[in-house]
Each structure stands twice: as C-alpha cells, then as structure tokens.
Design a protein around this motif. Structure first.
Motif, mmCIF file in Angstrom:
data_model
loop_
_atom_site.group_PDB
_atom_site.id
_atom_site.type_symbol
_atom_site.label_atom_id
_atom_site.label_comp_id
_atom_site.label_asym_id
_atom_site.label_seq_id
_atom_site.Cartn_x
_atom_site.Cartn_y
_atom_site.Cartn_z
ATOM 1 N N SER A 81 -0.427 -10.134 -10.659
ATOM 2 C CA SER A 81 -1.313 -9.021 -10.333
ATOM 3 C C SER A 81 -2.491 -9.038 -11.284
ATOM 4 O O SER A 81 -2.397 -9.518 -12.409
ATOM 5 N N ALA A 82 -3.605 -8.526 -10.793
ATOM 6 C CA ALA A 82 -4.836 -8.512 -11.577
ATOM 7 C C ALA A 82 -5.347 -7.083 -11.684
ATOM 8 O O ALA A 82 -5.048 -6.250 -10.821
ATOM 9 N N PRO A 83 -6.128 -6.797 -12.736
ATOM 10 C CA PRO A 83 -6.639 -5.437 -12.934
ATOM 11 C C PRO A 83 -7.311 -4.894 -11.675
ATOM 12 O O PRO A 83 -7.893 -5.657 -10.906
ATOM 13 N N GLY A 84 -7.198 -3.613 -11.471
ATOM 14 C CA GLY A 84 -7.876 -2.989 -10.349
ATOM 15 C C GLY A 84 -7.090 -2.962 -9.058
ATOM 16 O O GLY A 84 -7.519 -2.356 -8.087
ATOM 17 N N GLY A 85 -5.931 -3.630 -9.014
ATOM 18 C CA GLY A 85 -5.079 -3.479 -7.836
ATOM 19 C C GLY A 85 -4.893 -4.713 -6.974
ATOM 20 O O GLY A 85 -4.576 -4.607 -5.789
ATOM 21 N N ARG B 247 0.836 -1.210 0.000
ATOM 22 C CA ARG B 247 0.000 0.000 0.000
ATOM 23 C C ARG B 247 0.870 1.259 0.000
ATOM 24 O O ARG B 247 0.559 2.234 -0.671
ATOM 25 N N TRP B 248 1.969 1.222 0.753
ATOM 26 C CA TRP B 248 2.876 2.364 0.801
ATOM 27 C C TRP B 248 3.481 2.612 -0.593
ATOM 28 O O TRP B 248 3.597 3.746 -1.049
ATOM 29 N N LEU B 249 3.818 1.545 -1.279
ATOM 30 C CA LEU B 249 4.347 1.668 -2.646
ATOM 31 C C LEU B 249 3.285 2.267 -3.574
ATOM 32 O O LEU B 249 3.558 3.180 -4.348
ATOM 33 N N ALA B 250 2.061 1.733 -3.464
ATOM 34 C CA ALA B 250 0.990 2.176 -4.367
ATOM 35 C C ALA B 250 0.704 3.665 -4.197
ATOM 36 O O ALA B 250 0.298 4.348 -5.146
ATOM 37 N N LEU B 251 0.926 4.167 -2.976
ATOM 38 C CA LEU B 251 0.691 5.591 -2.717
ATOM 39 C C LEU B 251 1.660 6.482 -3.500
ATOM 40 O O LEU B 251 1.421 7.674 -3.645
ATOM 41 N N GLN B 252 2.738 5.914 -4.002
ATOM 42 C CA GLN B 252 3.740 6.707 -4.745
ATOM 43 C C GLN B 252 3.449 6.710 -6.247
ATOM 44 O O GLN B 252 4.280 7.123 -7.044
ATOM 45 N N THR B 253 2.290 6.190 -6.641
ATOM 46 C CA THR B 253 2.014 6.014 -8.067
ATOM 47 C C THR B 253 0.885 6.919 -8.552
ATOM 48 O O THR B 253 0.260 7.623 -7.756
ATOM 49 N N GLU C 244 4.814 -5.694 -9.874
ATOM 50 C CA GLU C 244 3.425 -6.138 -10.079
ATOM 51 C C GLU C 244 2.470 -4.946 -10.122
ATOM 52 O O GLU C 244 1.541 -4.905 -10.928
ATOM 53 N N ILE C 245 2.694 -3.978 -9.231
ATOM 54 C CA ILE C 245 1.869 -2.761 -9.215
ATOM 55 C C ILE C 245 1.929 -2.086 -10.585
ATOM 56 O O ILE C 245 0.919 -1.593 -11.108
ATOM 57 N N TRP D 40 -6.251 -1.216 -3.567
ATOM 58 C CA TRP D 40 -5.060 -2.075 -3.571
ATOM 59 C C TRP D 40 -5.178 -3.163 -2.523
ATOM 60 O O TRP D 40 -5.525 -2.893 -1.376
ATOM 61 N N GLN D 41 -4.862 -4.362 -2.935
ATOM 62 C CA GLN D 41 -5.041 -5.537 -2.091
ATOM 63 C C GLN D 41 -3.900 -6.499 -2.381
ATOM 64 O O GLN D 41 -3.694 -6.885 -3.532
ATOM 65 N N PHE D 42 -3.152 -6.840 -1.344
ATOM 66 C CA PHE D 42 -1.988 -7.713 -1.533
ATOM 67 C C PHE D 42 -2.197 -9.017 -0.776
ATOM 68 O O PHE D 42 -2.973 -9.059 0.180
#
Ligand SMILES: [Zn+2]
Lengths: 323, 165
Positions: free
Chosen positions: A150-154, A123-129, A179-180, A136-138
């Motif tokens: 990874s799949a569409p939508g996060g 989630r911290w990584l995704a915030l930089q995008t 993957e993000i 986002w769901q890991f």
C-alpha cells in the motif's frame, strides 16, 4: 553560550515531539555542560536521536568543536515540520507517484471483473475507518510473487499470486484491511522519514518540491518511497496493521479470522521459493504474527464469530467454478 | 477440488473447505464436538498431534484425528509445510496462470519488471497503468450496495490493545 541556547531550543523541540522519556535529566546536563561525562552522555543521546531521525552523522560530528549546531538545529526543525506538516494532498500526490512506480514494476492483471471486485471489497472496508474519504484505489498486480503493498493516500495492491492463496472474501478483506491500516497510520511516510531521503520529505512539506512538473526532487522522493517496499516497514507497524486489519474486517461485517487464516496458509508455503522471498524478508515471522493475533483476538470477537466469509461470492467474482 | 468448490457454491456454504491438508497442534488442545468453547470435549490432543484439516469456521477449524472428527481453535494449529502447496490450490492458480516457479529464493531475478528487491529499487513509473487502475475505483455508494448484496452489516468494534511481542 549562543550555541547552548540553540541546543536547548533543539532539545525542547525534541522533547516535545520525539522523546517523552527522561527530559529533565537531559536538560540538566546541558546546563552543567562542563562536566565532560554528562556532556558525553547527552551527546550520545542527542546523537542517537539524530540517528533515529535518519541522519548518518560521521563519528567526527561528536567532537564539539566541529559540529555546526545551527545547521543541525535547522535540519531538525525542518524534519520536525515534515513530521507534522505533510498535508493530505501532498500525501496523496506522493502516494500516486509511488503507485505508478509499483505499476511500473508489475502490470495490472488484465481481468476487469477481478479488479472491480477487489475495489468493491476494499472500498467497503475503507468506509469503516477513520479516513473514509481518501481516494481509495485497489488493484490486482499480474505477478506470481505472493505479496501486497500500500502507498500513502490510499493505494493498495495485491498480487495475483497472493489472491490465488485465498479461499474467501473474508480472507481477501483481512489482507486488504491490513494494507489499509498502513495507510491510515502513515507507516510508509514514517519509513521514508527513517531513510536517507528525510530532507526530501521535509521539502515536500515545505512546498519546496513541485509535484506537477518534472521536478527531479519529486522523482527522487518517489524512488525513495518505492525503495521502502524492498526494505520493509518497521516490525511493530506490521503487528499494528495486523491487529487493526482484523478489527476493520469485523467492522465491515466479515468473519474476522480471514487475515489469520491467510497468514496460516502462507506459513505452509515453501520459504525457499522465490515467490515468497521478498514478503518473508520484509515481514516479521508468521509464527510471531499469528501468536500475537491469537493473544489479542480475545472475547471481543465472540460476537463476530458468525459473520459471513462469503466464499461463494469470492470464487464466483474471480471466475472460478464457472467452467 | 473443483467439484468441492462447485458443491459449496451450489449449497451456499459459508465455510471454507480445505481438502487433504494436514496440520500439527502447536500446544495441548481440546478437540470439541462443535465449534464453541462450551461444547463437549471429545479428546485432549497433546502438542504436536497430527490431524487432517477439513474446514474452517471463523476461529475454529474442523479436523480429523486418529479417533475423532471435531473442532479445535484455528490458531492452535500449524499447517504442514507443503512444497507442492496442495492446500493452497483453490482453483485460482490455474485461472490466473500463477506459475509454480520452483525457483530458489537466492536465484537472481533478471529483467526490468517484477517485484523483487532489485526490481523495486529500479522501478520506473507507469502513468498509463495508473490511469487504467483508476478506472476500476468505486464510489462509496457502489461499495455500500455491494455490501448489502452480500448481507454484510457494519459493526461497531474498537481497535485492539497491542501486546508487546
Ligand atoms: Zn504490512
């Protein structure tokens, strides 16, 4: 004449959206369609474009007389619409379907601490995008295979087999950021478009698929979306995800060399082992990926050389070193 | 290996220790006294020199050659392939019960579940597992707190220009 106008219409559509190269010459050849040679070359080009869009045209279709150009034009327009008009909610719904299929293939690892840790890093990584607000769901999959999806939508999954090859949070961050990047650039959607199920994607864009009930069209589309992982993405999409991944990790404050370090580890694994079979089959050669990153990660990263890799937190969060 | 990990945890090293692995240089490479480009050059290693890998620090890997211990660019190395995968043993494999399958890649995988090509093609949805996964999702606030705890500072970095492979 009418047919020609339709072709021109299709062509203009293609010209605008698909091929920017050499439109002028091609347009000319439509007007001089009596010249058989030029028609032939145009047909070849049109045929190859249709194939690029995922159509398997039978050879007979290249015979002018039997082509239903109107239908072809409609299909092309429908697909063009799918290119542009898969909305974010549709993307997320499709991704959710694919994610539940992946979880059907491999269960979640029963380790809440590891699951939470991977979600926090991700989630911290995704915030930089450029798409920080996707849901986002890991997740860590309980599987010995060395792989990540990874799949569409996060939706992003990593196997415990891959996690066990890592040595720091920066390495985990590098893989998650790769993957993000596939999600950011919609690489899976593009791969589905290239598959035989192109029309289903168009139906989704056109709201011709019900996603809240048991529409068989939706489950077919989800299956097509899951098959993408068996086939792999475009090579260039993998390279792009590598070079975006190292940047996203650097933006998040990590040592940016985590991803190349993992790739280097994977390169040392026995390629004959079944646990790496699919990952090796669906990705470009590790030597090529590393060589590209080596050339691309130039002085720009000098400032990030001393960012932390948080190896101690990685081991602690995953429960290693406690005993 | 476990002791080394424990020692790192104790001392709070931010370096990744790889014990006992070997690597080859894939091009002529300068062995530096410190992990900087302008550090003193200890030796010039020809391509295909075998070195022992000690640890990594960002783009540099500390190695031991026949005569010197120093630093080379990480990507000038290719790790020795190792079927037993000693270097990859970070203590997590036993923790997660990661089996060394030893199976050959050509073996047909059986069973419904798994991540092989066939199994992915025939995957059936598990909606319950999806709901379970969602319980672990974190908010952006939680993620920011987590980053602060790790002293991670967001940076502004542009995406890279790709080169043609
Ligand atoms: Zn990838």
């Amino acid at each position: 004449m009418r047919t020609n106008r339709t072709i021109l219409l299709v062509w203009n559509e293609l010209k605008m959206n698909t091929v920017r190269a050499e439109p002028v010459e091609a347009q000319e050849s439509i007007h001089i369609s009596t010249s058989s040679m030029r028609t032939d070359s145009w047909l070849k080009r049109a045929g190859s474009i249709l194939c690029l869009l995922g159509f398997a045209l039978p050879a007979a279709a290249f015979d002018f007389g039997s082509v239903d150009w109107k239908k072809a034009a409609e299909t092309v327009q429908k697909v063009q619409k799918a290119n542009a008009d898969i909305s974010e909610p549709q993307e997320i719904t499709l991704g959710e379907g694919i994610a539940s299929n992946l979880l059907g293939a491999a269960p979640l690892l029963n380790n809440p601490a590891a699951q939470q840790y991977v979600n926090r890093v991700g989630r911290w990584l995704a915030l930089q995008t450029e798409r920080p607000d996707l849901p986002w769901q890991f997740g860590v999959l309980d599987d010995n295979d060395v792989n990540a999806f990874s799949a569409p939508g996060g939706y992003v999954f990593i196997t415990k087999g891959l996690l066990a090859q890592m040595h720091s949070e920066a390495e985990l961050a590098g893989v998650l950021a790769h993957e993000i990047s596939h999600v950011l650039r919609k690489h899976q959607l593009q791969a589905i478009k290239k598959s035989a199920r192109t029309e289903l994607l168009a139906d989704l864009a056109n709201d011709a698929i019900k996603t809240n009930g048991a529409d068989p069209k939706f489950s077919k589309l989800v299956s097509a979306g899951t098959e993408v992982y068996a086939r792999g993405l475009d090579k260039n999409d993998e390279y792009e995800a590598d070079r975006m991944g190292v940047v996203i990790a650097a933006r998040a404050g990590y040592d940016p060399y985590g991803l190349p370090a993992v790739l280097q580890t994977l390169q040392s694994l026995n390629p004959g082992d079944s646990s790496v079979a699919l990952m090796f089959k669906t990705h470009p050669a590790l030597a090529d990926r590393l060589s590209l990153l080596d050339q691309e990660m130039t002085d720009q990263f000098a400032e990030q050389e001393n960012q932390p890799d948080l190896a101690p937190r990685f081991y602690k969060a995953l429960g290693a070193g406690k005993k | 290996m476990k002791n080394i990990v424990a020692l790192c945890l104790l001392l709070g090293f931010a370096q990744t220790v790889w014990a006992g692995g070997f690597a080859y240089t894939i091009r002529p490479t300068e062995l530096k006294a410190k992990p900087f480009s302008d550090a003193e050059t200890l030796a010039s290693l020809p391509s295909q020199s075998k070195v022992e890998v000690l640890k990594r620090q960002a783009s540099w890997t500390q190695v031991k050659s026949a005569t010197f211990t120093g630093w080379v660019k990480m990507l000038s190395l290719q790790l020795e392939s190792n079927a037993q995968n000693k270097r990859g043993d970070n203590g997590l494999r036993s923790l997660f019960n990661v089996a060394s399958t030893g199976r050959s890649g050509s073996t047909v995988t059986t069973g419904v579940r798994g991540l092989s090509e066939e199994q992915l093609k025939n995957a059936q949805p598990d909606l319950q597992a999806l709901q379970a996964a969602k319980r672990y999702a974190v908010s952006s606030k939680d993620a920011q707190r987590f980053a602060a705890q790790g002293k991670l500072h967001a940076q502004s970095v542009d995406y890279l220009q790709g080169i043609q492979p």
